[in-house]
Every structure is written in C-alpha cells, then in structure tokens.
Design an enzyme around this catalytic site. Structure first.
Site, short mmCIF file in Angstrom:
data_model
loop_
_atom_site.label_atom_id
_atom_site.label_comp_id
_atom_site.label_asym_id
_atom_site.label_seq_id
_atom_site.Cartn_x
_atom_site.Cartn_y
_atom_site.Cartn_z
N CYS A 93 1.08 -1.32 0.12
CA CYS A 93 0.08 0.45 -0.01
C CYS A 93 0.92 0.81 0.00
CB CYS A 93 -1.15 -0.17 1.17
SG CYS A 93 -1.97 -1.47 1.87
N HIS A 367 -9.11 4.12 -0.84
CA HIS A 367 -7.80 3.45 -0.90
C HIS A 367 -7.32 2.88 -2.55
CE1 HIS A 367 -4.36 2.52 0.90
NE2 HIS A 367 -4.52 1.11 1.98
#
Ligand SMILES: [Zn+2]
Lengths: 420, 132
Positions: A93, A367
């Site tokens: 991420c 996200h």
C-alpha cells in the site's frame, strides 16, 4: 552512516489525481490518463511532456487485480511518453511513496531533472473475497495468512492490544471514521463525499422506502454501533473502520530545485524523506506502534531539520481507524497511548491543533492501494499552496507531512514538504 | 542448495507436532519460526531447539470475513475464527488461530490469557494453533 541529505534539492511543481471510487469498465490505463491530465493543468507555467525524462509508477498488484503486469511501460506508452525509462515499484500500500522516493533520489543524484511519478490501482474488478486474498499477499503467507489472518485481522489485533494497553474503546476508533468522513465530504475527489450522518439518513430513508421499520439511530455513534448498519469485519474493526476497495490514480511532477521556478512561482520542496522496512507483525518489539514508521519519521525529521511540532498538517495511512491513531503517535504528534484521546477531543480535525487527513484520508477519500501515497502528496501540495478549496486550512500552512505504510509496516515511507 | 533449514522444513516439524525454533549461539536470542540468520546479531551460528508450546495471548481479533483458506475450512460470518499473537514462554511471538474462547462476546477475551499449543490437521497440512 553516510550522507543524510539529498545531493541536490527536489521540488514538486504539479500534482493531479483522478476521482477515487468504483469505476466499472475503466482499466488502470484509463484511470491514470485522468490523473495525468489533471496534473498537466496544475503546472502553473506549463510543461512540455517531451521534457519528461523518466516515469516511476507505484502499483501494488495489477497482475492479480487485472491480470496485467509490466504496467509502467504500458501506461507510459498510453500517455505518449515512450521511449523514456518507465519502471514500476511495489511496496504494497506504500507503492507510490516508494515510486516518489525513487524519483526524488534520481533527481537528487543528478541523473534526471524532470521526472513523472505516478500511482495507480484498479481493485474493483474482483469480487471482495478475491480482493481480500490479493491484499493478503502483502503479508507473510506461510507465517501469517496461513495462520488465519486477514488485513483487517492484523489491524484489529493492534487495536485490541491498544485497547488493553491504553483503555481505548471501539467508540474511540469510530470517532476517527466520523472525522475523516466529515473531511472527505469537502473533497470532490473523495470516494465517499458524505458525512456518516448523511449516510445514516440515506440508509434510514431507504429502509422506510422499502416498508421496513424506521431505524432508531439518533447519533452517528448509534449508527456505527449497530451490527446491521455497521457489521463487524474483525473485532473491534467494523465496516466503517475499514478503508474501502477503490480504483484511482495520482500523478506528480518532480523537478530539480534549479528548474523549479521555470514551472511555477510556488513550488513545494521535499525537505525530508525517510524509509524503513520490517518483518511480520508478530516479530516486533511493539504491537501498539509501527516501528518502521517511527524510524522513517526520525530519518525524515532529521533530514528536514524540523520536529513533529513544526508540522502543520499530515496525511497519514488510515487504512483502518486504529492505524490513524497509531500513526499520530509514531510521528510524534502525540505521546504513546494519547493519540486516541487526541482524536476524541477533535485535535486531529481540520479545526484542531494538528489537522490529520484533511483530504478525508484513505477511509473516506478511498484507498486504491498503489495510488494512495501519491494521493497523499496531492493533498499536502494543494494545502501548502492554498488551493484545497472548501477544505483549505486557515493559517497559511507552510510545512506538511505524508506517512504511507505498506502491509502492517513491512514498508513505511515518510516525506516532509515545505513552501518557502 | 546448501540450506538445511527452510520455510518448509519448519512446517514438516509441525506435522510431527514439534515446535521447532532456533537459538542464536552468539547472542542467545530464541526465534520462532526458526531462522537461518539471527535477526538480532546477524550470526549464522544457530542451534535448533524445541519449544514447550506454552504462551500468553498478546493481541487478538475475531474475524468475520476470513481469507479463502479459512472459508474452505468452514469459517465465515456465522462461524468466525479467532486469531491472535502469542508470546511463547521462551520469548518469541507467533501468529496463530486461537481456540477455546466464547466468540459471541469478543470484548470479553482477555489479553494475557495463558494458552497452549494445539495441532490441527487440515487436509494435507498440520497447523500450529493455540487453545485456552
Ligand atoms: Zn544473535
């Protein structure tokens, strides 16, 4: 241990992003074009794309999400930049913060003067179970995933450790989500443009419309404590404690300090950058902090010659609500164990003493994992230039920070930005 | 290959219901899962040791949306699985499935609870879990 400074200064002179959300029918390439075109409109004095010398793309797993690997040259070609070098970087991420750092280092080294940094992820083509499994490949498969963990399970475990150590409650975490949704409601690029209270009224109206009994929620906390409206994902993390599954892209134009004013009268300089790595969650000295984040922050503060109290705003990695609380402690904004209380008191809201995630954060803005780090830079860049629209902070902030975590902290990158 | 201890060799020991870790001969640190290079002092001089299988719960969660391997094993929203991080009496911590708690009240699970190893046979493999 070597030189802690960049070889020469690096500035960000353009920053764009697509809307984050769920975009069926659009591939990574389509979404990145949106971010790139947005970036081009933000370079005050213009950029001739022929002058871009290299492309650094953060992307976590187009292989598994879309069945397409080798994404950097494919996207470079689609936006007309072949034959410049184009490389994809993966740090879960934190992928686009890894790309940002490599682009920064390349300019600082003197190799290039003008670099495009991007981040992209297209996650929503897969069913949710396959998304869960794809994200889980960022953890240690034999030692963690095969022991029954998921990503919500990891952060939920940090949350139970934090509750045990410091007396936080599930409501502490819910208040972070409420705050980030409130911030996101002011961001037209956010996946959720709504406050929790607005979502609650939509759900209430929908129930009544379907002839069901009207839900009795009176407050946002009532709505968030209801197992039906906010189901448990991994105790104590509920649906609204988790960032969503998202599609999105972001793009940044990095140039050497010497060239910065050719592109704008208001460049934003990268004055500090730190990165660190670590093993799995269970092998760490602490379960209530992320050691790699502390290390990355220390290195970034040292390079920048500033301290936590100098930072006017920060975009931090709130993949789960507990993660934002831990981030604000790891970055030194609050003492260990005090971040939860600070959030409950509103210190991290737009109008508080330490505004955190004015964009809405990963929780509300979305996200798209490989684009999230570059997306954080977009927000800090806009806030430091006074261009954040309805969510612009008062007080003319001059120093901002981004904090981007890969996995549960196997990777962490912290960058510090300054308007001079 | 000159590597004796591999990721798979650890799991082969688990199949024999042995919790096989390592201890660094230089700094004394105990590792579980076992390591080929000490993460503390970087020594390659390690002994394989067997751990007793006793520990305490340091962190936990009850997972209602499990990964696909756990779904295949019968877990899901109606039958959630408990996971935790256990600190072994010898020192190192591991991630594992946890059994023996009433999962209908996850808030009542107590960090610090003593747990002991439980070997679960699942398909071809044996999994190191813990129970209260
Ligand atoms: Zn050692």
């Amino acid at each position: 241990m070597g030189n802690k400074k960049l070889g020469r200064g690096v500035a960000v002179v353009g920053a764009g992003m697509s809307k984050f959300g769920s975009f069926p029918g659009f591939t990574s390439r389509d979404i990145f074009v949106d971010a790139y075109k947005d970036l081009l409109t933000t370079v005050d004095k213009g950029i001739d794309p022929k002058d871009i010398e290299a492309f650094y793309l953060g992307n976590y797993s187009s292989d598994l999400f879309e069945g397409q690997a080798h994404l950097a040259p494919i996207i470079a070609n689609w936006i007309g930049l072949s034959p410049i070098p184009a490389v994809r970087l993966e740090g879960a991420c934190a992928s686009s913060s890894v790309a940002f750092r490599e682009g920064m280092i390349a300019i600082a080294s003197g190799l290039y003067d003008i670099v495009l940094v991007g981040g992209i992820e297209k996650m929503t083509d897969l069913p949710i179970s396959a998304v869960t499994d794809t994200l889980a490949t960022a953890a240690d498969i034999p030692y963690e995933v095969n022991a029954g963990f998921t990503f919500p399970g990891f952060y939920a475990s940090m949350a139970t450790a934090y509750m045990h150590a410091y007396g936080a409650t599930p409501e502490t975490f819910m208040k972070v989500g409420i705050k980030n949704h409130k911030h996101g409601s002011l961001n037209p690029k956010a996946q959720f443009g709504q406050k929790i209270s607005e979502i609650m009224e939509i759900k209430r109206a929908s129930a009544i419309n379907k002839g069901k009994p009207a839900p009795t929620w009176e407050t946002e906390l009532d709505f968030l404590s209801d197992n039906k409206s906010n189901p448990l994902i991994a105790w104590p993390m509920r649906l609204y404690d988790c960032s969503p599954v998202s599609d999105g892209g972001a793009a940044l134009l990095l140039v050497s300090e010497e060239l910065a004013y050719q592109f704008t009268d208001h460049p934003i300089f990268v004055i500090g950058s730190g990165a660190a790595s670590d093993g799995p969650l269970h092998a760490r000295s602490s379960l209530t902090s992320i050691p790699s984040a502390k290390l990355a922050a220390d290195k970034a503060y040292e390079m920048a010659g500033v301290s936590a109290s100098d930072v006017k705003l920060a975009e931090v990695h709130d993949c789960f609500t507990i993660a934002e609380i831990i981030a604000t402690e790891d970055l030194g904004f609050f003492e260990e164990g005090k971040g939860g209380k600070a959030a409950e008191e509103g210190q991290t809201s737009r109008t508080g003493s330490k505004p955190i995630n004015t964009s809405g954060g990963l929780k509300s803005k979305g996200h798209p994992v490989g684009a999230s780090g570059a997306g954080q830079v977009v927000e800090v860049w806009k806030q430091l230039r006074g261009q954040a629209g309805d969510r612009q902070l008062s007080g003319n902030p001059d120093l901002g920070l981004t904090h981007n975590v890969g996995g549960t902290g196997q990777t962490c990158i912290v960058n510090i930005f300054e308007r001079r | 290959m000159s590597v004796d201890l591999t990721i798979n060799s650890y799991f082969n020991e688990i199949k024999k219901k042995k919790i096989s870790g390592t201890q660094c001969k230089e700094c004394g640190r105990i590792h579980l899962p076992p390591r080929v290079i000490c993460d503390h002092c970087k020594s390659q001089n390690l002994d394989i040791i067997e751990l007793a299988g006793e520990g305490t719960l340091q962190a936990y969660s009850v997972v209602y949306v499990p990964n696909s391997k756990m779904v295949a094993a019968g877990f899901g929203r109606e039958n959630p699985n408990c996971v935790g991080i256990v600190k072994m009496s010898e020192g190192p911590m591991v991630s594992a499935e946890i059994y023996g708690f009433d999962l209908s009240e996850p808030e009542k699970i107590k960090i610090g609870t003593s747990v002991k190893a439980k070997f679960i046979e699942r398909g071809e493999s044996v999994i190191l879990a813990f129970e209260v």
